[in-house]
Design a protein around this motif. Structure first.
Motif, PDB file in Angstrom:
ATOM      1  N   ALA A  12       0.725  -1.275  -0.165  1.00 17.33           N
ATOM      2  CA  ALA A  12      -0.074   0.048   0.007  1.00 17.33           C
ATOM      3  C   ALA A  12       0.640   1.109  -0.074  1.00 17.33           C
ATOM      4  O   ALA A  12       0.584   2.164  -0.772  1.00 17.33           O
ATOM      5  CB  ALA A  12      -0.917  -0.064   1.095  1.00 17.33           C
ATOM      6  N   ARG A  13       1.844   1.390   0.903  1.00 14.74           N
ATOM      7  CA  ARG A  13       2.829   2.479   0.995  1.00 14.74           C
ATOM      8  C   ARG A  13       3.614   2.453  -0.382  1.00 14.74           C
ATOM      9  O   ARG A  13       3.634   3.661  -1.034  1.00 14.74           O
ATOM     10  CB  ARG A  13       4.050   2.370   2.075  1.00 14.74           C
ATOM     11  N   LYS A  14       4.167   1.433  -0.930  1.00 16.76           N
ATOM     12  CA  LYS A  14       4.973   1.717  -2.364  1.00 16.76           C
ATOM     13  C   LYS A  14       4.232   1.861  -3.353  1.00 16.76           C
ATOM     14  O   LYS A  14       4.527   2.680  -4.288  1.00 16.76           O
ATOM     15  CB  LYS A  14       5.783   0.466  -2.432  1.00 16.76           C
ATOM     16  N   GLN A  15       3.167   1.169  -3.641  1.00 14.13           N
ATOM     17  CA  GLN A  15       2.265   1.280  -4.853  1.00 14.13           C
ATOM     18  C   GLN A  15       1.288   2.338  -4.958  1.00 14.13           C
ATOM     19  O   GLN A  15       0.924   2.820  -5.925  1.00 14.13           O
ATOM     20  CB  GLN A  15       1.508  -0.085  -5.271  1.00 14.13           C
ATOM     21  N   LEU A  16       0.619   2.465  -3.595  1.00 12.15           N
ATOM     22  CA  LEU A  16      -0.546   3.330  -3.732  1.00 12.15           C
ATOM     23  C   LEU A  16      -0.210   4.842  -2.910  1.00 12.15           C
ATOM     24  O   LEU A  16      -1.022   5.536  -2.885  1.00 12.15           O
ATOM     25  CB  LEU A  16      -1.727   2.828  -2.914  1.00 12.15           C
ATOM     26  N   ASP A  17       0.662   4.949  -2.350  1.00 19.34           N
ATOM     27  CA  ASP A  17       1.254   6.044  -1.319  1.00 19.34           C
ATOM     28  C   ASP A  17       0.214   5.980  -0.207  1.00 19.34           C
ATOM     29  O   ASP A  17      -0.348   7.389   0.348  1.00 19.34           O
ATOM     30  CB  ASP A  17       1.261   7.297  -2.123  1.00 19.34           C
ATOM     31  N   VAL A  18      -0.297   5.097   0.461  1.00 18.96           N
ATOM     32  CA  VAL A  18      -1.193   4.962   1.437  1.00 18.96           C
ATOM     33  C   VAL A  18      -0.059   4.456   2.504  1.00 18.96           C
ATOM     34  O   VAL A  18       0.311   3.645   2.687  1.00 18.96           O
ATOM     35  CB  VAL A  18      -2.106   4.035   1.200  1.00 18.96           C
TER      36      VAL A  18
END
Length: 131
Positions: A12-18
């Motif tokens: 989520a952090r890497k692909q979606l900036d969440v």
């Protein structure tokens, strides 16, 4: 080794900036707008991680323990056994013999050396070393 939750948070952090998958106090912080491309990349990464995990689980499976837990037994024949009877067969041919033995064996007798020899002869002719 990462837990599933840690792995999904990383994706989520890497692909979606969440920044986190944990719910936060603000509705505005719990909703995120993402592009279809980044969502597809995140789903692909999660699928790949799941596939790798399944392969690892299969590779580390202890069949003896699994059978014991289920109170079952299994007799295992391999291509090495077929090649013991028919050293002229390559591994693919030996595998064909095993598969055919599985299909045609008599449940009263199971798979036997004689069955392996007979099936091999039916599929690939007589053993050249016997002639």
């Amino acid at each position: 080794m990462r837990t599933t939750k840690q792995l999904l948070a990383h994706i989520a952090r890497k692909q979606l900036d969440v920044p986190t998958l944990d719910p936060r106090d603000s509705k505005a912080m719990n909703f995120h707008i993402v592009t279809v491309r980044s969502l597809a990349a995140a789903l692909k990464a999660a699928f790949k991680a799941g596939t790798m995990s399944a392969r690892h689980d299969r590779a580390s499976l202890d069949f003896d323990q699994l059978l014991e837990e289920r109170r079952q037994i299994a007799i295992v024949w391999s291509i090495d056994d077929v090649q013991e009877v028919r050293s002229d067969l390559n591994p693919d041919q030996a595998w064909q013999v095993l598969r055919q033995c599985q299909r045609v064996h008599d449940c009263e007798f199971g798979i036997t050396w004689q069955l392996i020899e007979t099936v091999a002869e039916d599929l690939f002719g007589s053993n050249p070393s016997d002639e």
